[in-house]
Design a protein around this motif. Sequence first.
Motif: not given
Length: 216
Positions: A118, A121, A136, A134, A13, A154-155, A16
């Motif tokens: 990130l 999003s 992603l 966080l 992470n 997460a992503s 990124e």
Amino acid sequence: MTQKLIILGTAGNCLEIADAVRAVATTGGEYELAGFLDDSPAMQGTQVMGAPVLGTLFDAPTFTDCVFVNGIGSTANFARKQQIIETTQLPIDKFVTVIHPKADVASTARLGLGTVVLANSTIGANAQLDSHVLVLAGSTIGHDCRIGANAIIASGVVLCGNVIVNANSYVGAGACVRGGVTIHSESLVGLGSVVIDDVAPQTVVCGNPARVLRQR
């Protein structure tokens, strides 16, 4: 005036986040990537993405002219994020919020210090993200969601409206969580899961629909 920013961690992470910091800088943002801190002896004196590894987490207080963001957090250590951050002995106001220029954050959303959002999003109306969250790339956090401190989204995750993700939890890549569901603290949602019911504290769930695999 730009501020020098240091990322805690050097892998995963953190890479990124470094990209996001540099993307913010190209749009006239206020942060400049100064480097990284990492406890691994092998990383000392090296460079990551062209920026130096400046020392260990214990060295953080010596960088008095810098601000910080934490990138450490995986399925192996997500529940210990707060302990990792406390290793630095930094006050919360030394951490900053980083939002990639390609993220879409509603004007009524509220993001805590140390939170990172990130690229690609979306953070919906009235969503509230506590400190050190966080998010992603490519995730969607719907309206009125509440994300507790140190959680990792997460992503490609989709949280529908009014979802609660409590502190120190991890929602794996590609998971979808039905509106109104609560994921309690220190829980892990496996990648690609479809969560239609509340998840108890310190519980691992996975599948479609998500089922309990074990207690952590």
